[in-house]
Design an enzyme around this catalytic site. Sequence first.
Site, PDB file in Angstrom:
ATOM      1  N   SER A  52       0.844  -1.194   0.000  1.00 35.44           N
ATOM      2  CA  SER A  52       0.000   0.000   0.000  1.00 35.44           C
ATOM      3  C   SER A  52       0.876   1.239   0.000  1.00 35.44           C
ATOM      4  CB  SER A  52      -0.903   0.016   1.232  1.00 35.44           C
ATOM      5  OG  SER A  52      -1.601   1.240   1.353  1.00 35.44           O
TER       6      SER A  52
ATOM      7  N   TYR B  61      -3.926   0.160   9.847  1.00 42.84           N
ATOM      8  CA  TYR B  61      -3.489  -0.200   8.499  1.00 42.84           C
ATOM      9  C   TYR B  61      -2.051   0.233   8.237  1.00 42.84           C
ATOM     10  CZ  TYR B  61      -4.380  -1.328   3.572  1.00 42.84           C
ATOM     11  OH  TYR B  61      -4.369  -1.899   2.329  1.00 42.84           O
TER      12      TYR B  61
END
Length: 475
Positions: free
Chosen positions: A145, A158
């Site tokens: 990511s 996250y």
Amino acid sequence: MSRVEPSAAGSALVTGASSGIGLATALALSRGGWTVVLVGRDTGSLERAAQACRRAGGTAVVAVADVRDTASVRAAFELADDETGSLDVVVHSAATLAYGRFEDVPDEVFESALDTTLMGTTRVCREALSRFRLAGRGRLVVIGSLLGKTAVPGMSTYTTAKWGVHGLVRSLQLETRDEPGIQVSLVSPGGVDTPVYRQAGTYLGRHGQPPPPRVDAFAVADAVMGCLDRPRREVNVGAGNALTVMGFRAMPAIYDRLVGPLMNRVALQAGSGVADTPGNVLEPRPEAEALSGGWLASTTGARRALDMEENTMDDTDQHLTTQGQPQRRTVAASADRVWDVLADGWSYATWVVGTARIRDVDTAWPAPGSRIHHSVGLWPALLSDTTSVEECVTGRRLVLKARGWPLGEARVEIDIEPDGPQSCTVTMTEDAISGPGSLPPRIVRQAMILPRNSEALRRLAYLAKGSSGLVAGSG
């Protein structure tokens, strides 16, 4: 977007394969004739994904597993061994997250999100590499990511996990340097149109959304497929990734000042009042799993039709679709309460902007084929016509054809996604489909439609909430 297919089909295991990037990757492999082992937590969602993969030309095997459980992951790989003989490729996409300030996210939710996204990656990679080392070959692609290289407020679950994932992958790349048959790649997307933002837990009173510039899940799948043909250490997906990373590293003071307001403006949905929820962190939410989250204005033609078919993953589904830009609103009322308003045809003029009065409502409303007889415009210059139901999924979806000749016809889609006992997200998409109203360019049509639908959603929210008018995001 072009579709990249590897030069030769083989066997692959894909985690997180029932939704979003994992599903798009499984479909891309299937188009190339691969045998794909689909790994996820929910049997029904995986079976629907398997049907879509078979329609796309591949062979699909379902392996129900939770990457938080080592024995479950090992069993999925053993099933893959039995079904395929040996795996050529493993693509790891499974991840969960919860929005919220670090201290506001419950311990169980925070730790479970890390267990899925970070420790789940270690379990999958360990099983993959143990097999690849024995075989002397294999390709491992891990979905990272942009948040594995930067940080934003409200997403510590996250960010923490993805920084760990990026570190793990770099270590694995170094440890396999002397084994030319084994390749480890990292694919790092920015904002992607997937359902993960609505599936995520939230303790901010709001849901997340993919920040612009957004890409669809197939763009990430293309990057994965490219790594199978030409392995690379890392591939970034998203036009804004490089600029964001540069700002984070080279200008931290400016980045820190801007990231909070930008996060609030572009990475969180408008509205408030969403009840705290763990989302799919602790348990799967199969009803929310799909190929896309509906954040992008989709393209026309065959690609649009294909995406819609794969998004529903059901041969019997015949969902209609418009070419409009979705408008969303978080409503501080239950999905059932919103549906009650939609199901009351006599309330139509109360929330649909431009409708002056209702003349009659078919008793079967909102069953498919039923109609509302209405007048639109300003008295005394009124046009009398009808709105009919093209599709109805009770409590969740309503597709209407609104007539107003001589101006023409429009199709309106309304979707309701429950967020909690007293909260839901309502999405409205509209576009002209015939008559003079369909002649202007789409960008011109939408410039006129979007403000009207924004007000219509506001009115719908007030009606659903009740006379108090306390609606999430009102004002």
